[in-house]
Scaffold this active site. Sequence first.
Site, PDB file in Angstrom:
ATOM      1  N   HIS A 146       0.841  -1.205   0.000  1.00 58.09           N
ATOM      2  CA  HIS A 146       0.000   0.000   0.000  1.00 58.09           C
ATOM      3  C   HIS A 146       0.874   1.252   0.000  1.00 58.09           C
ATOM      4  CE1 HIS A 146      -3.055  -2.634   2.357  1.00 58.09           C
ATOM      5  NE2 HIS A 146      -3.549  -2.478   1.156  1.00 58.09           N
ATOM      6  N   LYS A 149     -16.634  -6.696   6.849  1.00 57.84           N
ATOM      7  CA  LYS A 149     -15.263  -7.211   6.947  1.00 57.84           C
ATOM      8  C   LYS A 149     -14.782  -6.966   8.377  1.00 57.84           C
ATOM      9  CE  LYS A 149     -11.366  -7.046   3.661  1.00 57.84           C
ATOM     10  NZ  LYS A 149     -10.779  -6.337   2.515  1.00 57.84           N
ATOM     11  N   ARG A 202      -2.144  -6.066  -8.385  1.00 53.37           N
ATOM     12  CA  ARG A 202      -1.057  -6.957  -7.951  1.00 53.37           C
ATOM     13  C   ARG A 202      -0.787  -8.060  -8.952  1.00 53.37           C
ATOM     14  NH1 ARG A 202      -3.695  -8.495  -2.482  1.00 53.37           N
ATOM     15  NH2 ARG A 202      -5.436  -8.293  -3.925  1.00 53.37           N
ATOM     16  N   SER A 237      -3.365  -7.715   3.421  1.00 50.57           N
ATOM     17  CA  SER A 237      -3.407  -7.466   4.868  1.00 50.57           C
ATOM     18  C   SER A 237      -3.755  -8.747   5.624  1.00 50.57           C
ATOM     19  CB  SER A 237      -4.427  -6.373   5.187  1.00 50.57           C
ATOM     20  OG  SER A 237      -4.062  -5.181   4.540  1.00 50.57           O
TER      21      SER A 237
HETATM   22  N1  COA Z   1      -0.158  -4.173  -1.646  1.00 57.36           N
HETATM   23  C1  COA Z   1      -0.496  -5.036  -0.703  1.00 57.36           C
HETATM   24  N2  COA Z   1      -1.761  -5.463  -0.477  1.00 57.36           N
HETATM   25  C2  COA Z   1      -2.706  -4.954  -1.261  1.00 57.36           C
HETATM   26  C3  COA Z   1      -2.426  -4.029  -2.285  1.00 57.36           C
HETATM   27  C4  COA Z   1      -1.079  -3.640  -2.472  1.00 57.36           C
HETATM   28  N3  COA Z   1      -0.716  -2.774  -3.414  1.00 57.36           N
HETATM   29  N4  COA Z   1      -3.578  -3.719  -2.898  1.00 57.36           N
HETATM   30  C5  COA Z   1      -4.535  -4.411  -2.284  1.00 57.36           C
HETATM   31  N5  COA Z   1      -4.008  -5.154  -1.307  1.00 57.36           N
HETATM   32  C6  COA Z   1      -4.721  -6.078  -0.424  1.00 57.36           C
HETATM   33  C7  COA Z   1      -5.509  -5.365   0.642  1.00 57.36           C
HETATM   34  O1  COA Z   1      -4.759  -5.260   1.826  1.00 57.36           O
HETATM   35  C8  COA Z   1      -6.698  -6.275   0.830  1.00 57.36           C
HETATM   36  O2  COA Z   1      -6.362  -7.293   1.736  1.00 57.36           O
HETATM   37  P1  COA Z   1      -7.474  -7.934   2.694  1.00 57.36           P
HETATM   38  O3  COA Z   1      -8.605  -8.399   1.809  1.00 57.36           O
HETATM   39  O4  COA Z   1      -6.738  -9.039   3.323  1.00 57.36           O
HETATM   40  O5  COA Z   1      -7.888  -6.845   3.646  1.00 57.36           O
HETATM   41  C9  COA Z   1      -6.886  -6.969  -0.525  1.00 57.36           C
HETATM   42  O6  COA Z   1      -5.669  -6.785  -1.193  1.00 57.36           O
HETATM   43  C10 COA Z   1      -7.988  -6.395  -1.334  1.00 57.36           C
HETATM   44  O7  COA Z   1      -7.765  -5.007  -1.492  1.00 57.36           O
HETATM   45  P2  COA Z   1      -8.896  -4.041  -1.951  1.00 57.36           P
HETATM   46  O8  COA Z   1      -9.572  -4.576  -3.150  1.00 57.36           O
HETATM   47  O9  COA Z   1      -8.335  -2.659  -2.032  1.00 57.36           O
HETATM   48  O10 COA Z   1      -9.951  -4.201  -0.770  1.00 57.36           O
HETATM   49  P3  COA Z   1     -10.221  -3.262   0.391  1.00 57.36           P
HETATM   50  O11 COA Z   1     -11.151  -3.934   1.332  1.00 57.36           O
HETATM   51  O12 COA Z   1      -8.950  -2.784   0.982  1.00 57.36           O
HETATM   52  O13 COA Z   1     -10.974  -2.011  -0.306  1.00 57.36           O
HETATM   53  C11 COA Z   1     -12.788  -0.937  -1.603  1.00 57.36           C
HETATM   54  C12 COA Z   1     -11.996  -2.195  -1.270  1.00 57.36           C
HETATM   55  C13 COA Z   1     -12.927  -0.008  -0.427  1.00 57.36           C
HETATM   56  C14 COA Z   1     -12.093  -0.140  -2.669  1.00 57.36           C
HETATM   57  C15 COA Z   1     -14.153  -1.439  -2.114  1.00 57.36           C
HETATM   58  O14 COA Z   1     -14.612  -2.453  -1.251  1.00 57.36           O
HETATM   59  C16 COA Z   1     -15.205  -0.358  -2.169  1.00 57.36           C
HETATM   60  O15 COA Z   1     -15.192   0.503  -3.044  1.00 57.36           O
HETATM   61  N6  COA Z   1     -16.144  -0.402  -1.213  1.00 57.36           N
HETATM   62  C17 COA Z   1     -17.214   0.580  -1.106  1.00 57.36           C
HETATM   63  C18 COA Z   1     -18.557   0.009  -1.480  1.00 57.36           C
HETATM   64  C19 COA Z   1     -18.863   0.291  -2.921  1.00 57.36           C
HETATM   65  O16 COA Z   1     -18.779   1.405  -3.404  1.00 57.36           O
HETATM   66  N7  COA Z   1     -19.259  -0.768  -3.641  1.00 57.36           N
HETATM   67  C20 COA Z   1     -19.536  -0.687  -5.038  1.00 57.36           C
HETATM   68  C21 COA Z   1     -18.284  -0.893  -5.847  1.00 57.36           C
HETATM   69  S1  COA Z   1     -18.575  -0.777  -7.564  1.00 57.36           S
END
Ligand code: COA
Length: 161
Positions: A17, A41, A90, A129
């Site tokens: 991140h 979550k 990723r 994470s």
């Molecule tokens: N390096 C390391 N880990 C990474 C990473 C990186 N560059 N990018 C992503 N990850 C990891 C994250 O830590 C996360 O791990 P976890 O699932 O163990 O917590 C996983 O990859 C998934 O990441 P991400 O897709 O960014 O999920 P998130 O929960 O952190 O965030 C949102 C997702 C907030 C962007 C998305 O859920 C959202 O937009 N929610 C709002 C609701 C909404 O609008 N819904 C309609 C969408 S169209």
Amino acid sequence: MRKALYAGSFDPITCGHLDIIQRASKMYDEVTVGIIINPSKAALFDVEERTSMIKCVTSKLDNIKIDSFTGLLAKYVNNNKFDVVIRGLRAITDFEYEIQMAQMNARLYNKGTETVFLMTQPKYSFISSSMIKEVVMLGGEVDGLVHEEIYKLTKKKFNVK
Ligand code: COA
């Protein structure tokens, strides 16, 4: 002023991140790290803890803001008039989900907000994470994958020495 949003759970923030945040901070005038409060979550760290962890690891960057939000990402983007939403890719497996989300969000953004994908560095492409938490909980080391302070705080949560 070009304003970017990098949203996620950050539970906890990893070096993957942080790498995306550092690169985005060079590309945009202001980058907001938006912590999503996602009731579906279960989080290890509360929002205050996640905020202070992000503050700690981004302290050397002067154009970072930290905020939290709940609900629809597009609503938060529209209310705050972000020009860009940054996503890290990723691996190819992220692509399908990300393109669906970007295309749905594009319909929901008021106007002009773009989703920009940054390729995660290969050395971070396998981490999440959840994986960090699992390894730390079971006594494994995660040097170089999370900041030293985050490692310490995660060990403390799990009562790991
Ligand atoms: N390096 C390391 N880990 C990474 C990473 C990186 N560059 N990018 C992503 N990850 C990891 C994250 O830590 C996360 O791990 P976890 O699932 O163990 O917590 C996983 O990859 C998934 O990441 P991400 O897709 O960014 O999920 P998130 O929960 O952190 O965030 C949102 C997702 C907030 C962007 C998305 O859920 C959202 O937009 N929610 C709002 C609701 C909404 O609008 N819904 C309609 C969408 S169209």
